[in-house]
Write an enzyme that holds these catalytic residues in place. Structure first.
Site, short mmCIF file in Angstrom:
data_model
loop_
_atom_site.label_atom_id
_atom_site.label_comp_id
_atom_site.label_asym_id
_atom_site.label_seq_id
_atom_site.Cartn_x
_atom_site.Cartn_y
_atom_site.Cartn_z
N ARG A 228 -6.64 2.53 0.22
CA ARG A 228 -7.17 4.25 1.03
C ARG A 228 -6.53 4.26 2.35
O ARG A 228 -7.12 3.52 3.14
CB ARG A 228 -7.99 5.36 0.23
N HIS A 276 3.01 3.75 -1.64
CA HIS A 276 2.14 4.42 -2.19
C HIS A 276 2.21 3.51 -3.34
O HIS A 276 2.65 4.67 -4.93
CB HIS A 276 1.65 6.02 -2.72
P1 NAP Z 1 -13.35 -0.17 -8.98
O1 NAP Z 1 -13.48 -0.89 -9.99
O2 NAP Z 1 -14.82 0.94 -8.75
O3 NAP Z 1 -13.89 -0.74 -7.22
C1 NAP Z 1 -14.50 -0.44 -6.53
C2 NAP Z 1 -14.96 -1.55 -5.73
O4 NAP Z 1 -15.37 -1.34 -4.22
C3 NAP Z 1 -16.20 -2.74 -6.64
O5 NAP Z 1 -16.22 -3.57 -5.96
C4 NAP Z 1 -17.13 -2.04 -5.12
O6 NAP Z 1 -17.99 -2.44 -5.00
C5 NAP Z 1 -15.99 -1.91 -4.34
N1 NAP Z 1 -17.27 -0.73 -3.01
C6 NAP Z 1 -16.96 0.49 -3.19
N2 NAP Z 1 -17.20 1.14 -1.62
C7 NAP Z 1 -17.89 0.06 -0.96
C8 NAP Z 1 -18.26 -0.20 0.50
N3 NAP Z 1 -19.14 1.13 1.01
N4 NAP Z 1 -18.04 -1.69 1.21
C9 NAP Z 1 -18.03 -2.44 -0.19
N5 NAP Z 1 -17.45 -2.46 -1.76
C10 NAP Z 1 -17.65 -1.02 -1.83
O7 NAP Z 1 -12.03 0.81 -8.51
P2 NAP Z 1 -10.56 0.28 -8.69
O8 NAP Z 1 -9.91 0.82 -10.31
O9 NAP Z 1 -10.72 -1.01 -8.21
O10 NAP Z 1 -9.52 0.62 -7.57
C11 NAP Z 1 -10.02 1.02 -6.19
C12 NAP Z 1 -9.43 1.68 -5.11
O11 NAP Z 1 -7.80 1.40 -5.23
C13 NAP Z 1 -9.00 2.79 -5.90
O12 NAP Z 1 -10.38 3.67 -5.61
C14 NAP Z 1 -7.52 3.28 -4.75
O13 NAP Z 1 -8.77 4.11 -3.49
C15 NAP Z 1 -6.94 2.61 -5.28
N6 NAP Z 1 -6.19 2.28 -5.11
C16 NAP Z 1 -4.77 2.45 -4.83
C17 NAP Z 1 -4.00 2.22 -5.64
C18 NAP Z 1 -1.76 2.71 -5.15
O14 NAP Z 1 -1.66 2.31 -6.31
N7 NAP Z 1 -1.63 1.45 -3.91
C19 NAP Z 1 -3.60 2.26 -6.98
C20 NAP Z 1 -4.85 2.38 -7.82
C21 NAP Z 1 -5.87 2.08 -7.18
P3 NAP Z 1 -19.30 -3.03 -6.23
O15 NAP Z 1 -18.82 -3.65 -6.87
O16 NAP Z 1 -20.24 -3.41 -6.16
O17 NAP Z 1 -19.19 -1.73 -6.94
#
Ligand code: NAP
Length: 313
Positions: A228, A276
């Site tokens: 993000r 995006h």
């Molecule tokens: P997810 O499965 O919930 O994984 C989030 C990861 O971030 C986890 O490993 C979590 O740690 C880590 N995290 C969260 N807060 C943190 C902090 N304060 N310090 C360090 N690590 C932290 O989410 P996901 O499905 O991978 O998606 C992640 C993000 O990608 C979404 O929220 C979205 O913003 C973005 N996204 C972008 C696109 C695009 O088109 N560009 C598409 C889809 C998603 P833990 O493992 O310890 O919980």
């Protein structure tokens, strides 16, 4: 939980409407597909489930018991404020990791194979050898080892990339040589990194995480942001590019989208901007995840894509 009235809104409503039209799973339920700017207070009062990428401007919880995000990120829902305890929030989990893996790999190869250099040389009719670098010679630090981070790690590790991860918990995950909690991430790990890939959600803790202090620890790294935009201080990023701690940046997400015309990022040499698109939700994938989640919500089966509003992701 019993769901009867489902309100769909946002850019996919037409496609979702035609895909869900004859769905057996939705027999007996009432569905409304309404453009975001036309959702009324009555629609929100009527709905017990709300399915969209984001809340409408006039959003209020009304009788809504379940919100399903059509995207993976839920920061716009979290921005509504204190989350009501009795409202379930789920998000879309689908092939985002594979898509983002290919996106990052494409920009890494462009860099390692010197595409820009050879394009320039060809335009000038110049023959000059510059040796490509191999994927197995580089080190990547992926921020976020969740659904997306793990899949990116799998793809990169397959090609021999040395992959390190940073997460909140530091829990070990496959395909990472090491996963570190953010507070244990040491400066050497960052100094040696050729690529930083950000897949973090936007939360109170990750907002502006990539700031001047962070960027000054890098040594000619390429910064790739698919998480993000709000996690990055872009002024600090531009300054870090001037001071050479960041060699280049590939940015797919921004605090304000579309990226405003006047943003200095557009014209900064070394910055690549994409609108995006690194992992777009397709209507078919959205429907599959929605129906699977609905089944879990109604049957009481474990919901693997539930969001913890306390953590914000
Ligand atoms: P997810 O499965 O919930 O994984 C989030 C990861 O971030 C986890 O490993 C979590 O740690 C880590 N995290 C969260 N807060 C943190 C902090 N304060 N310090 C360090 N690590 C932290 O989410 P996901 O499905 O991978 O998606 C992640 C993000 O990608 C979404 O929220 C979205 O913003 C973005 N996204 C972008 C696109 C695009 O088109 N560009 C598409 C889809 C998603 P833990 O493992 O310890 O919980």
């Amino acid at each position: 939980m019993e769901i009867n009235n489902i309100l769909f809104t946002g850019r996919l409503i037409k496609e979702l409407g035609s895909l869900l039209d004859s769905s057996e799973a939705l027999k007996g339920k009432s569905l409304r597909f309404i453009p975001e700017n036309a959702v009324s207070m009555e629609d929100l009062e009527w709905a017990d489930a709300y399915v969209a990428f984001q809340p409408t401007e006039n959003f209020h919880f009304g009788n809504i018991k379940w919100i399903h995000s059509l995207g993976a990120g839920v920061d716009r829902y979290m921005a509504l404020g204190k989350w009501p305890e009795d409202v379930l929030l789920t998000r879309t989990i689908t092939s985002f990791g594979q898509k983002i893996g290919e996106y990052t790999l494409s920009y890494m190869l462009k860099d390692l194979q010197h595409h820009d250099t050879f394009d320039g040389q060809q335009r000038r009719g110049e023959w000059k050898m510059v040796a490509p670098r191999g994927l197995n010679e580089v080190k990547v630090v992926i921020f976020g080892t969740g659904e997306i981070g793990q899949e990116v790690a799998r793809i990169l590790a397959y090609f021999g990339v040395k992959v390190y991860g940073v997460s909140r918990s530091g829990v070990k995950k496959s395909h990472f040589r090491q996963v570190m909690p953010l507070e244990e991430l040491d400066d050497t790990c960052l100094r040696d990194a050729d690529y930083i890939i950000n897949t973090l959600p936007l939360t109170a803790e990750t907002e502006r995480l990539f700031d001047a202090d962070f960027f000054e620890k890098l040594n000619q790294a390429v910064f790739i942001n698919v998480g993000r935009g709000g996690t990055v201080d872009h002024d600090a990023l531009l300054a870090a590019m001037d001071s050479d701690s960041v060699k280049a940046a590939v940015l797919d997400v921004f605090e304000e989208e579309p990226l405003p015309v006047g943003s200095p990022l557009w014209s900064k040499p070394g910055v690549t901007i994409t609108p995006h698109i690194s992992a777009i939700t397709t209507p078919k994938e959205a429907v599959a995840c929605f129906l699977e989640t609905l089944e879990c919500v109604e049957s009481g089966r474990k919901i693997r894509n539930a969001v913890d509003p306390g953590r914000g992701y």
